[in-house]
Design a protein around this motif. Structure first.
Motif, mmCIF file in Angstrom:
data_model
loop_
_atom_site.group_PDB
_atom_site.id
_atom_site.type_symbol
_atom_site.label_atom_id
_atom_site.label_comp_id
_atom_site.label_asym_id
_atom_site.label_seq_id
_atom_site.Cartn_x
_atom_site.Cartn_y
_atom_site.Cartn_z
ATOM 1 N N LEU A 1 0.758 -0.982 -0.106
ATOM 2 C CA LEU A 1 0.083 0.278 -0.667
ATOM 3 C C LEU A 1 0.551 0.810 0.082
ATOM 4 N N ASN A 14 -5.516 -6.109 -2.339
ATOM 5 C CA ASN A 14 -5.683 -7.642 -1.825
ATOM 6 C C ASN A 14 -5.952 -8.467 -2.315
ATOM 7 N N LYS A 46 -6.388 -0.618 -4.011
ATOM 8 C CA LYS A 46 -6.095 -1.019 -3.042
ATOM 9 C C LYS A 46 -6.819 -3.009 -3.382
#
Length: 346
Positions: free
Chosen positions: A63, A199, A195
């Motif tokens: 991230l 993920n 994201k």
């Protein structure tokens, strides 16, 4: 009474056999099942802890790297726009853009393809003009509150806004011509798309890690069994040793802690064997020494008659043998006390 005694005598060996069998089974199960299971449980627990921590750190690092890449991409788009505005020319006219803001925006949008989750927006005179060809999310629609807020910007601004689709990072660059703000170039990035990719990568890592953990647990289970296998020989040999047979010894296999344990047990068995042998010899000698005076006393008492002289001789002989037995018993007691730790007191 005799029948009852025979039944008890016949039942006792069976009960002892069952008790020994139960004890052996529980001992084997405790040694090779619980120890092996505990080793595997600790191994799996450590693997889960380290894996969970590692996955969390990996996600956080990804991230952070994503934020850095997005920030770098925003800066790059704005720099390319500034370079085109200051040094570029309109390909249709061959002249600098000057106050042709619409042409400037159209040329830039036609030459630049935004990254995934990135959107290019242009505003002229406070009104939405054009955007990159990709479909705009709801927060970036021309009538959205966020775009209306951006139209009021008069200075280069970089920041982020929380929206219905998640945080949006943006970089707004006003277009100033003749000291007047004529337009606004905005590059925005919806982090939610980035994201999702992070993920997905993390989920792939988790699935691969789970497979590796299962395989590693199976290997650890087999390895633990092989490591604990020598203890089976130790246990079986130790259980076969009884007080009547202390000659057996546990075979030593390899080196390490188990071999050291086996050596220690063998040394203990040597000491026990010597102790039991000494005790057996002592009992045999004591029995022989006590049997002799008893035999003498009994023989003379059986020959007891009414002659006073013979009675006196027999009585003296019996008392002498009893005195010898008494001295022998006292010597035995002294020898037994000699083994006490506090036998000698300074």
């Amino acid at each position: 009474m005799t029948k009852l005694g025979n039944n008890l005598a016949s039942a006792k060996p069976d009960q002892n056999h069952e008790a020994n069998k139960t004890e052996w089974c529980w001992g084997w199960r405790n040694l090779f099942w619980e120890a092996r299971t505990r080793l595997l449980a600790w191994y799996v627990l450590l693997m889960v802890c380290f894996t969970g921590t590692s996955v969390g750190l990996i996600r956080q690092v990804l991230l952070e790297e994503t934020h850095k890449r997005i920030d770098s991409s925003l800066n790059q788009e704005v720099q390319e726009f500034q370079r085109l505005f200051q040094q570029g020319k309109n390909p249709f006219t061959g002249q600098p853009f000057c106050d042709d803001i619409g042409g400037l925006f159209e040329v830039f949008l036609s030459r630049n393809i935004p990254n995934d989750g990135e959107f290019l927006l242009t505003i002229i005179e406070g009104q939405f003009y054009q955007s990159s060809p990709t479909a705009l999310p709801d927060p970036l629609q021309p009538d959205a509150w966020l775009l209306k807020r951006w139209t009021k910007l008069t200075q280069p601004t970089k920041g982020w806004e929380e929206t219905s689709v998640g945080p949006i990072l943006y970089y707004a660059e006003p277009v100033e011509i003749g000291g007047e703000i004529r337009g606004l170039f905005i590059v925005a990035n919806v982090i939610a798309y980035e994201k999702e990719e992070v993920n997905e990568v993390v989920w792939v890592i988790v699935k691969v890690t789970l497979v590796v953990m299962v395989v590693a647990s199976i290997v650890a289970w087999i390895a633990a069994g092989r490591v604990l296998a020598p203890l089976r020989s130790v246990t079986e040999t130790a259980r076969s040793i009884s007080e009547t047979d202390l000659t057996q010894r546990i075979p030593i296999q390899g080196t390490g802690e188990i071999a050291e344990l086996t050596t220690t047990l063998n040394q203990m068995l040597d000491r026990l064997h010597r102790a039991f042998t000494s005790q057996r010899d002592f009992i045999n000698d004591a029995g022989h020494e006590l049997r002799t005076p008893i035999t003498i006393i009994r023989g003379h008492l059986e020959l007891w008659d009414d002659d006073p002289k013979t009675q006196q001789e027999t009585l003296e002989l019996v008392l002498d043998e009893l005195d010898r037995m008494n001295r022998f018993v006292n010597d035995l007691l002294l020898l037994a006390k000699a083994e006490w730790r506090d036998f000698l007191q300074v």
